[in-house]
Design a protein around this motif. Structure first.
Motif, PDB file in Angstrom:
ATOM      1  N   GLN A  34       6.062   3.909  10.196  1.00 27.02           N
ATOM      2  CA  GLN A  34       7.278   2.685  10.145  1.00 27.02           C
ATOM      3  C   GLN A  34       7.533   2.636   8.798  1.00 27.02           C
ATOM      4  OE1 GLN A  34       5.800  -0.994  11.979  1.00 27.02           O
ATOM      5  NE2 GLN A  34       6.594  -2.113  10.205  1.00 27.02           N
ATOM      6  N   GLU A  35       8.714   2.767   8.442  1.00 19.92           N
ATOM      7  CA  GLU A  35       9.477   2.195   7.218  1.00 19.92           C
ATOM      8  C   GLU A  35      10.652   1.630   7.468  1.00 19.92           C
ATOM      9  OE1 GLU A  35       9.834   1.924   3.172  1.00 19.92           O
ATOM     10  OE2 GLU A  35       8.003   2.753   4.321  1.00 19.92           O
ATOM     11  N   HIS A  36      10.673   0.309   7.002  1.00 27.31           N
ATOM     12  CA  HIS A  36      11.852  -0.614   7.188  1.00 27.31           C
ATOM     13  C   HIS A  36      13.069   0.050   6.516  1.00 27.31           C
ATOM     14  CE1 HIS A  36      10.628  -1.850   3.006  1.00 27.31           C
ATOM     15  NE2 HIS A  36      11.874  -2.360   2.924  1.00 27.31           N
ATOM     16  N   ALA A  37      14.473  -0.310   7.027  1.00 23.98           N
ATOM     17  CA  ALA A  37      15.570   0.039   6.209  1.00 23.98           C
ATOM     18  C   ALA A  37      16.452  -1.236   6.706  1.00 23.98           C
ATOM     19  CB  ALA A  37      16.334   1.125   6.819  1.00 23.98           C
ATOM     20  N   ASP A  38      17.234  -1.762   5.791  1.00 22.06           N
ATOM     21  CA  ASP A  38      17.973  -3.057   5.945  1.00 22.06           C
ATOM     22  C   ASP A  38      19.466  -2.618   6.485  1.00 22.06           C
ATOM     23  OD1 ASP A  38      16.211  -4.846   4.766  1.00 22.06           O
ATOM     24  OD2 ASP A  38      16.881  -4.548   2.600  1.00 22.06           O
ATOM     25  N   ALA A  39      19.897  -1.277   6.268  1.00 25.18           N
ATOM     26  CA  ALA A  39      20.999  -0.963   7.226  1.00 25.18           C
ATOM     27  C   ALA A  39      20.936   0.347   7.626  1.00 25.18           C
ATOM     28  CB  ALA A  39      22.286  -0.960   6.025  1.00 25.18           C
ATOM     29  N   LEU A  40      21.606   0.650   8.548  1.00 22.31           N
ATOM     30  CA  LEU A  40      21.723   1.905   9.385  1.00 22.31           C
ATOM     31  C   LEU A  40      21.915   3.202   8.359  1.00 22.31           C
ATOM     32  CD1 LEU A  40      21.315   3.581  11.932  1.00 22.31           C
ATOM     33  CD2 LEU A  40      23.884   3.311  12.472  1.00 22.31           C
ATOM     34  N   VAL A  68       0.363  -7.450  14.038  1.00 25.65           N
ATOM     35  CA  VAL A  68      -1.129  -7.357  13.746  1.00 25.65           C
ATOM     36  C   VAL A  68      -1.517  -6.817  12.377  1.00 25.65           C
ATOM     37  CG1 VAL A  68      -3.251  -5.835  14.666  1.00 25.65           C
ATOM     38  CG2 VAL A  68      -1.092  -6.352  16.148  1.00 25.65           C
ATOM     39  N   TRP A  69      -2.448  -7.293  11.886  1.00 24.09           N
ATOM     40  CA  TRP A  69      -2.884  -7.078  10.582  1.00 24.09           C
ATOM     41  C   TRP A  69      -3.576  -5.691  10.325  1.00 24.09           C
ATOM     42  CZ3 TRP A  69      -1.263  -8.275   5.956  1.00 24.09           C
ATOM     43  CH2 TRP A  69      -2.139  -8.266   4.771  1.00 24.09           C
ATOM     44  N   THR A  70      -2.842  -4.734  10.083  1.00 27.31           N
ATOM     45  CA  THR A  70      -3.373  -3.208   9.970  1.00 27.31           C
ATOM     46  C   THR A  70      -2.569  -2.737   8.672  1.00 27.31           C
ATOM     47  OG1 THR A  70      -1.576  -2.191  11.054  1.00 27.31           O
ATOM     48  CG2 THR A  70      -3.207  -3.047  12.392  1.00 27.31           C
ATOM     49  N   PRO A  71      -3.052  -1.643   8.227  1.00 23.36           N
ATOM     50  CA  PRO A  71      -2.275  -0.925   7.056  1.00 23.36           C
ATOM     51  C   PRO A  71      -0.903  -0.526   7.122  1.00 23.36           C
ATOM     52  CG  PRO A  71      -4.463   0.097   7.367  1.00 23.36           C
ATOM     53  CD  PRO A  71      -4.148  -0.855   8.610  1.00 23.36           C
ATOM     54  N   LEU A  72      -0.420  -0.661   8.605  1.00 22.14           N
ATOM     55  CA  LEU A  72       0.745  -0.166   8.719  1.00 22.14           C
ATOM     56  C   LEU A  72       1.805  -0.991   8.236  1.00 22.14           C
ATOM     57  CD1 LEU A  72       2.372   1.970  10.802  1.00 22.14           C
ATOM     58  CD2 LEU A  72       2.704  -0.062  12.235  1.00 22.14           C
ATOM     59  N   ASN A  73       1.633  -2.122   8.176  1.00 20.76           N
ATOM     60  CA  ASN A  73       3.025  -3.075   7.708  1.00 20.76           C
ATOM     61  C   ASN A  73       2.806  -3.337   6.113  1.00 20.76           C
ATOM     62  OD1 ASN A  73       4.574  -4.299   9.866  1.00 20.76           O
ATOM     63  ND2 ASN A  73       2.721  -4.550  10.855  1.00 20.76           N
ATOM     64  N   PRO A  74       1.503  -3.389   5.560  1.00 22.12           N
ATOM     65  CA  PRO A  74       1.550  -3.372   3.976  1.00 22.12           C
ATOM     66  C   PRO A  74       2.091  -2.208   3.462  1.00 22.12           C
ATOM     67  CG  PRO A  74      -0.489  -4.794   4.921  1.00 22.12           C
ATOM     68  CD  PRO A  74       0.348  -3.960   6.125  1.00 22.12           C
ATOM     69  N   ALA A  75       1.893  -1.081   4.238  1.00 15.37           N
ATOM     70  CA  ALA A  75       2.277   0.173   3.686  1.00 15.37           C
ATOM     71  C   ALA A  75       3.695   0.441   4.009  1.00 15.37           C
ATOM     72  CB  ALA A  75       1.483   1.369   4.408  1.00 15.37           C
ATOM     73  N   ASP A  76       4.639  -0.655   4.316  1.00 18.21           N
ATOM     74  CA  ASP A  76       5.934  -0.683   4.791  1.00 18.21           C
ATOM     75  C   ASP A  76       6.633  -1.673   4.073  1.00 18.21           C
ATOM     76  OD1 ASP A  76       8.398  -0.926   5.654  1.00 18.21           O
ATOM     77  OD2 ASP A  76       7.988  -1.637   7.793  1.00 18.21           O
ATOM     78  N   LYS A  77       6.288  -2.887   4.306  1.00 21.31           N
ATOM     79  CA  LYS A  77       6.962  -4.067   3.745  1.00 21.31           C
ATOM     80  C   LYS A  77       6.653  -4.251   2.235  1.00 21.31           C
ATOM     81  CE  LYS A  77       6.755  -6.364   8.408  1.00 21.31           C
ATOM     82  NZ  LYS A  77       7.894  -6.036   8.548  1.00 21.31           N
ATOM     83  N   PRO A  78       7.757  -4.813   1.348  1.00 17.02           N
ATOM     84  CA  PRO A  78       7.202  -5.331   0.016  1.00 17.02           C
ATOM     85  C   PRO A  78       6.387  -6.376   0.062  1.00 17.02           C
ATOM     86  CG  PRO A  78       9.585  -6.154   0.837  1.00 17.02           C
ATOM     87  CD  PRO A  78       8.921  -5.273   1.992  1.00 17.02           C
ATOM     88  N   ALA A  79       5.770  -6.750  -1.042  1.00 13.34           N
ATOM     89  CA  ALA A  79       4.612  -7.579  -1.334  1.00 13.34           C
ATOM     90  C   ALA A  79       4.835  -8.759  -0.563  1.00 13.34           C
ATOM     91  CB  ALA A  79       3.975  -7.663  -2.558  1.00 13.34           C
ATOM     92  N   GLY A  80       5.900  -9.390  -1.095  1.00 11.93           N
ATOM     93  CA  GLY A  80       6.559 -10.919  -0.673  1.00 11.93           C
ATOM     94  C   GLY A  80       6.463 -10.966   0.810  1.00 11.93           C
ATOM     95  N   LYS A  81       6.914 -10.145   1.403  1.00  8.16           N
ATOM     96  CA  LYS A  81       6.885 -10.214   2.875  1.00  8.16           C
ATOM     97  C   LYS A  81       5.646  -9.876   3.673  1.00  8.16           C
ATOM     98  CE  LYS A  81      11.850  -9.011   3.568  1.00  8.16           C
ATOM     99  NZ  LYS A  81      12.857  -8.168   4.263  1.00  8.16           N
ATOM    100  N   VAL A  82       4.858  -9.264   2.987  1.00  3.21           N
ATOM    101  CA  VAL A  82       3.432  -9.136   3.253  1.00  3.21           C
ATOM    102  C   VAL A  82       2.673 -10.291   3.463  1.00  3.21           C
ATOM    103  CG1 VAL A  82       1.132  -7.783   3.258  1.00  3.21           C
ATOM    104  CG2 VAL A  82       3.405  -6.519   2.881  1.00  3.21           C
ATOM    105  N   LEU A 128       0.826  -1.144  -0.034  1.00  2.77           N
ATOM    106  CA  LEU A 128       0.077   0.034   0.057  1.00  2.77           C
ATOM    107  C   LEU A 128       1.062   1.398   0.054  1.00  2.77           C
ATOM    108  CD1 LEU A 128      -2.650  -1.076   2.696  1.00  2.77           C
ATOM    109  CD2 LEU A 128      -2.700  -1.498   0.314  1.00  2.77           C
ATOM    110  N   ARG A 129       0.344   2.209  -0.754  1.00  4.62           N
ATOM    111  CA  ARG A 129       1.179   3.547  -0.620  1.00  4.62           C
ATOM    112  C   ARG A 129       0.606   4.243   0.894  1.00  4.62           C
ATOM    113  NH1 ARG A 129       0.242   7.675  -5.433  1.00  4.62           N
ATOM    114  NH2 ARG A 129       2.157   8.560  -4.087  1.00  4.62           N
ATOM    115  N   LYS A 130       1.571   4.755   1.275  1.00  7.87           N
ATOM    116  CA  LYS A 130       1.659   5.420   2.453  1.00  7.87           C
ATOM    117  C   LYS A 130       0.621   6.605   2.394  1.00  7.87           C
ATOM    118  CE  LYS A 130       5.911   4.184   4.890  1.00  7.87           C
ATOM    119  NZ  LYS A 130       5.200   3.384   5.561  1.00  7.87           N
TER     120      LYS A 130
END
Length: 337
Positions: free
Chosen positions: A183-189, A276-290, A66-68
């Motif tokens: 929330q927005e993931h990042a693989d490295a600092l 928790v299944w909310t818009p927060l994570n699908p608006a962060d993670k790529p579709a495969g991880k969702v 999802l777009r933020k």
């Protein structure tokens, strides 16, 4: 000549033998588990029973991103927030509450149960008008008033206006739920820019601070502040460095503010959810991880918002938690640290 082993006292040789005997039994079990690890994992997932009468979606979930800021109306499957098995009993009768991030996810589920328990609810949200109107419809369906307030909790002046608008509309304020988050993931600092870090901090911790400071003059003995923390604030998360830091800060803020306000009879607690299944994570993670979201939890799935909302009722209601303050209540499906 006697060997070194010969000089070892018999008692020690006996202890070693017992230790090795125990070790060998465990090693044998480990070997059997390793040989059938795939089937063992599948069996473990099958053993996780539903604790609710209605089924909860399990991974694999539909691939989606999802777009933020993330709209619940576009989430598939739609989160379960109505808690049809929950019966209200007037725990919050004629109280008034503000819920930030109340348009969707956990915030929406909390708004519905607060209304079912007799409270009027002000829903503070950023820009998701469609989701906010849906929340209002469900609050009003419970027979209570719902005030929608659109704005940004990063702005302290907006927070002041939101609180005043709530008090003007309902005539009082009894409960503040700080729940809005970025929330927005990042693989490295190195991938976290100043802008990214600042946005997370200002939304997740500054926003809580601004709302609590604005609400305090209107709260009274028996009132409650409830903050939404996270399992990431307890255990950390390798790909949510800034988000986890804010959630740890929220936990510390909760405990500190609880100590600060105990003399005024105002309770401050936090709920620390797992996935928790909310818009927060699908608006962060790529579709495969969702699609795999929540599968590592002991229950093999993410929670639904309606499985979190009773915890907020518990912490809001003086009849339930009059002697509880400074607590971080984990609702994680089991420890995932």
């Amino acid at each position: 000549m006697a060997t070194r082993n010969d000089r070892t006292p018999a008692r020690k040789r006996g202890a070693v033998a017992k230790a090795r005997s125990v070790q060998e039994r465990i090693d044998a079990k480990d070997a059997r588990k390793a040989q059938s690890s795939a089937s063992g994992q599948a069996a473990a997932k099958k053993k996780a029973r539903q604790t609710s009468a209605r089924p909860k979606p399990r991974p694999p979930l539909p691939r989606q991103h999802l777009r933020k800021p993330g709209k619940e109306a576009r989430l598939d499957p739609r989160p379960q927030f109505e808690a049809p098995e929950y019966r209200g009993s007037g725990k919050l009768e004629d109280m008034a509450a503000i819920i930030t991030g109340g348009d969707s996810g956990i915030g929406r589920a909390v708004a519905v149960l607060f209304a079912r328990e007799g409270a009027d609810v002000a829903v503070v949200y950023l820009s998701e008008d469609e989701d906010a109107r849906e929340t209002r419809r469900h609050v009003e369906k419970e027979g209570r008033r719902c005030l929608l307030i659109r704005g940004d909790v990063k702005d302290p002046q907006f927070c002041e206006r939101a609180v005043q608008q709530t008090v003007d509309e309902f005539g009082r304020l009894d409960v503040l739920v700080n729940n809005a988050a970025f929330q927005e993931h990042a693989d490295a600092l190195e991938d976290i820019t100043e802008e990214h870090f600042d946005l997370t901090m200002r939304t997740n911790i500054y926003g809580y601070f601004h709302m609590a400071r604005a609400a305090l003059p209107h709260l009274h003995e028996g009132s409650a502040i409830i903050n939404t923390g996270s399992e990431t604030g307890l255990f950390g998360n390798a790909h949510l460095l800034d988000y986890s830091a804010t959630k740890g800060a929220i936990h510390a803020f909760t405990m500190s503010l609880a100590s600060n306000l105990v003399s005024r009879g105002i309770r401050v607690n936090a709920v620390a959810p797992g996935p928790v299944w909310t818009p927060l994570n699908p608006a962060d993670k790529p579709a495969g991880k969702v699609a795999r979201f929540g599968q590592q939890n002991p229950w093999g799935r993410p929670a639904q918002p309606e499985e979190l909302s009773p915890a907020y009722v518990f912490l809001a209601a003086p009849s339930c938690s009059s002697y509880i303050s400074g607590a971080i209540l984990p609702v994680m499906g089991g420890s995932t640290g």
